[in-house]
Design a protein around this motif. Structure first.
Motif, PDB file in Angstrom:
ATOM      1  N   GLU A  25       0.857  -1.190   0.000  1.00 26.33           N
ATOM      2  CA  GLU A  25       0.000   0.000   0.000  1.00 26.33           C
ATOM      3  C   GLU A  25       0.890   1.235   0.000  1.00 26.33           C
ATOM      4  N   TYR A  26       0.511   2.253  -0.788  1.00 28.38           N
ATOM      5  CA  TYR A  26       1.246   3.520  -0.849  1.00 28.38           C
ATOM      6  C   TYR A  26       0.378   4.647  -0.314  1.00 28.38           C
ATOM      7  N   LYS A  27       0.988   5.509   0.502  1.00 29.90           N
ATOM      8  CA  LYS A  27       0.322   6.706   1.004  1.00 29.90           C
ATOM      9  C   LYS A  27       1.268   7.883   0.849  1.00 29.90           C
ATOM     10  N   LYS A  28       0.783   8.952   0.234  1.00 28.88           N
ATOM     11  CA  LYS A  28       1.608  10.139   0.024  1.00 28.88           C
ATOM     12  C   LYS A  28       1.942  10.816   1.345  1.00 28.88           C
ATOM     13  N   SER A  29       0.977  10.796   2.283  1.00 33.43           N
ATOM     14  CA  SER A  29       1.138  11.553   3.528  1.00 33.43           C
ATOM     15  C   SER A  29       0.818  10.706   4.752  1.00 33.43           C
ATOM     16  N   HIS A  30       1.487  11.007   5.856  1.00 29.95           N
ATOM     17  CA  HIS A  30       1.192  10.349   7.136  1.00 29.95           C
ATOM     18  C   HIS A  30      -0.091  10.900   7.752  1.00 29.95           C
ATOM     19  N   LEU A  31      -0.646  11.951   7.163  1.00 33.55           N
ATOM     20  CA  LEU A  31      -1.866  12.557   7.695  1.00 33.55           C
ATOM     21  C   LEU A  31      -3.125  11.780   7.302  1.00 33.55           C
ATOM     22  N   GLN A  32      -2.984  10.781   6.449  1.00 37.70           N
ATOM     23  CA  GLN A  32      -4.116   9.933   6.071  1.00 37.70           C
ATOM     24  C   GLN A  32      -4.325   8.873   7.158  1.00 37.70           C
ATOM     25  N   GLU A  33      -4.588   9.337   8.378  1.00 34.55           N
ATOM     26  CA  GLU A  33      -4.592   8.454   9.551  1.00 34.55           C
ATOM     27  C   GLU A  33      -5.648   7.363   9.481  1.00 34.55           C
ATOM     28  N   ASP A  34      -6.824   7.678   8.956  1.00 32.41           N
ATOM     29  CA  ASP A  34      -7.880   6.672   8.883  1.00 32.41           C
ATOM     30  C   ASP A  34      -7.462   5.496   8.001  1.00 32.41           C
ATOM     31  N   ILE A  77       9.472   9.753  -6.397  1.00 33.63           N
ATOM     32  CA  ILE A  77       8.519   9.786  -5.294  1.00 33.63           C
ATOM     33  C   ILE A  77       8.400  11.202  -4.738  1.00 33.63           C
ATOM     34  N   SER A  78       7.254  11.487  -4.098  1.00 39.86           N
ATOM     35  CA  SER A  78       7.071  12.801  -3.468  1.00 39.86           C
ATOM     36  C   SER A  78       7.993  12.936  -2.263  1.00 39.86           C
ATOM     37  N   GLY A  79       8.156  11.861  -1.492  1.00 36.94           N
ATOM     38  CA  GLY A  79       9.130  11.813  -0.408  1.00 36.94           C
ATOM     39  C   GLY A  79       8.737  12.554   0.850  1.00 36.94           C
ATOM     40  N   LEU A  80       9.581  12.401   1.867  1.00 36.93           N
ATOM     41  CA  LEU A  80       9.423  13.033   3.176  1.00 36.93           C
ATOM     42  C   LEU A  80      10.697  13.790   3.512  1.00 36.93           C
ATOM     43  N   GLU A  81      10.561  14.785   4.361  1.00 41.48           N
ATOM     44  CA  GLU A  81      11.739  15.505   4.838  1.00 41.48           C
ATOM     45  C   GLU A  81      12.495  14.634   5.837  1.00 41.48           C
ATOM     46  N   GLU A  82      13.808  14.537   5.683  1.00 42.27           N
ATOM     47  CA  GLU A  82      14.597  13.683   6.575  1.00 42.27           C
ATOM     48  C   GLU A  82      14.401  14.072   8.041  1.00 42.27           C
ATOM     49  N   GLY A  83      14.315  15.357   8.306  1.00 38.39           N
ATOM     50  CA  GLY A  83      14.153  15.817   9.684  1.00 38.39           C
ATOM     51  C   GLY A  83      12.801  15.496  10.300  1.00 38.39           C
ATOM     52  N   GLN A  84      11.839  15.067   9.474  1.00 40.45           N
ATOM     53  CA  GLN A  84      10.498  14.746   9.981  1.00 40.45           C
ATOM     54  C   GLN A  84      10.277  13.248  10.173  1.00 40.45           C
ATOM     55  N   LEU A  85      11.235  12.430   9.759  1.00 47.89           N
ATOM     56  CA  LEU A  85      11.022  10.977   9.782  1.00 47.89           C
ATOM     57  C   LEU A  85      10.686  10.457  11.178  1.00 47.89           C
ATOM     58  N   GLU A  86      11.443  10.891  12.183  1.00 41.46           N
ATOM     59  CA  GLU A  86      11.202  10.404  13.548  1.00 41.46           C
ATOM     60  C   GLU A  86       9.844  10.853  14.058  1.00 41.46           C
ATOM     61  N   ALA A  87       9.488  12.107  13.788  1.00 38.72           N
ATOM     62  CA  ALA A  87       8.198  12.627  14.240  1.00 38.72           C
ATOM     63  C   ALA A  87       7.042  11.892  13.563  1.00 38.72           C
ATOM     64  N   ILE A  88       7.195  11.600  12.273  1.00 39.53           N
ATOM     65  CA  ILE A  88       6.153  10.866  11.543  1.00 39.53           C
ATOM     66  C   ILE A  88       6.016   9.451  12.095  1.00 39.53           C
ATOM     67  N   GLU A  89       7.149   8.800  12.343  1.00 41.87           N
ATOM     68  CA  GLU A  89       7.114   7.454  12.929  1.00 41.87           C
ATOM     69  C   GLU A  89       6.403   7.467  14.274  1.00 41.87           C
ATOM     70  N   ASN A  90       6.729   8.442  15.126  1.00 43.75           N
ATOM     71  CA  ASN A  90       6.092   8.528  16.445  1.00 43.75           C
ATOM     72  C   ASN A  90       4.605   8.813  16.334  1.00 43.75           C
ATOM     73  N   LYS A  91       4.225   9.637  15.362  1.00 45.56           N
ATOM     74  CA  LYS A  91       2.804   9.954  15.156  1.00 45.56           C
ATOM     75  C   LYS A  91       2.038   8.700  14.758  1.00 45.56           C
ATOM     76  N   ILE A  92       2.620   7.897  13.871  1.00 49.94           N
ATOM     77  CA  ILE A  92       1.948   6.664  13.452  1.00 49.94           C
ATOM     78  C   ILE A  92       1.899   5.663  14.610  1.00 49.94           C
ATOM     79  N   LYS A  93       2.972   5.570  15.369  1.00 52.88           N
ATOM     80  CA  LYS A  93       2.971   4.672  16.536  1.00 52.88           C
ATOM     81  C   LYS A  93       1.895   5.065  17.542  1.00 52.88           C
ATOM     82  N   SER A  94       1.592   6.366  17.626  1.00 53.64           N
ATOM     83  CA  SER A  94       0.562   6.813  18.571  1.00 53.64           C
ATOM     84  C   SER A  94      -0.826   6.302  18.169  1.00 53.64           C
ATOM     85  N   LEU A  95      -0.997   5.912  16.915  1.00 53.48           N
ATOM     86  CA  LEU A  95      -2.271   5.348  16.460  1.00 53.48           C
ATOM     87  C   LEU A  95      -2.474   3.922  16.959  1.00 53.48           C
TER      88      LEU A  95
END
Length: 199
Positions: A25-34, A77-95
C-alpha cells in the motif's frame, strides 16, 4: 527475514514499480490516519496469508493508463523531509492505541530518487485484531472493526469473510500455548466476553 533483508525487499518493491496489492500500500502523507489505521489492522489480521504487509509513507500512487495498471508508485517519489522521519514514525505509533491487540510493526526509512520514504512492515498477528470505535472517531474512519486486506483494499469483512477470519484464529488456543512475552495487559475483557458468549 531480518530488518536488512526487509529494507532491501521494500526498496525493490518501489524500484520495480510494483502495484498495490494485498500486501503493498502507498500513502503520500502520514496525515491519512484513517487509511493508515485500517491498513495496519488489515495486515495484522493477514486474511490473505502473507508473511508481511508493506505500507509506504511518502509515496503517491498513480494509474498507468498506457499499460492499464492501477496504483503503482509515482516516480520520482514525493518523499518526506529527513528531519520529519522520527516525528512521523512517532505519530503513526501513537495510532497503535486504537488497534487491539497492538500490532507488531517494524519502521524502516530509506531513500530512492534522492528522497526519503518510510515503510511500516506489519507482521501477522496471532490474535484477531480490530480498530476500536474510539480510534475510528479519532481518525474520522467511518467505522471500527476487524479490517482485512482483499486485493488492494482494506475493508470490513463480509459475513462469509468474517466467518473465515474467525475460523482462522480459532486454531490458536486460549489456554495451552506458552508465550514467553505475554503479559496481563494482553488479556482483553471484550474478547473474552465475546468468546464466552459464542461458546
Amino acid at each position: 527475514m531480518n530488518l536488512n533483508d526487509l529494507q532491501q525487499y521494500a526498496y525493490h518493491i518501489i524500484e520495480n514499480n510494483r502495484a498495490e496489492c494485498d500486501y503493498i500500500e502507498y500513502k503520500k502523507s502520514h496525515l491519512q490516519e484513517d487509511k493508515i489505521l485500517k491498513t495496519i489492522c488489515a495486515y495484522a489480521n493477514n486474511y490473505m496469508n502473507r508473511d508481511y504487509g508493506f505500507l509506504f509513507i511518502g509515496i503517491e500512487e498513480v494509474n498507468d493508463m498506457q499499460n492499464n495498471i492501477k496504483a503503482i508508485p509515482l516516480r520520482p517519489i514525493s518523499g518526506l523531509e529527513e528531519g520529519q522521519l522520527e516525528a512521523i514514525e512517532n505519530k503513526i505509533k501513537s495510532l497503535f492505541k486504537y488497534i487491539q491487540p497492538t500490532p507488531v510493526c517494524h519502521f524502516i526509512s530509506n531513500q530512492i530518487d534522492n528522497k526519503w520514504y518510510l515503510v511500516i512492515i506489519v507482521e501477522p498477528s496471532m490474535k484477531l485484531t480490530e480498530v476500536t470505535e474510539k480510534g475510528a472517531r479519532a481518525t474520522n474512519l467511518h467505522k471500527g472493526g476487524r479490517y482485512i486486506r482483499v486485493n488492494r483494499d482494506s475493508v470490513l469483512p463480509t459475513p462469509r469473510q468474517e466467518f473465515e477470519l474467525l475460523r482462522k484464529f480459532a486454531g490458536y488456543s486460549f489456554c495451552d500455548d506458552f508465550h514467553d512475552t505475554a503479559t496481563l495487559d494482553d488479556l482483553n475483557y471484550e474478547y473474552m466476553k465475546e468468546y464466552l458468549v459464542k461458546t
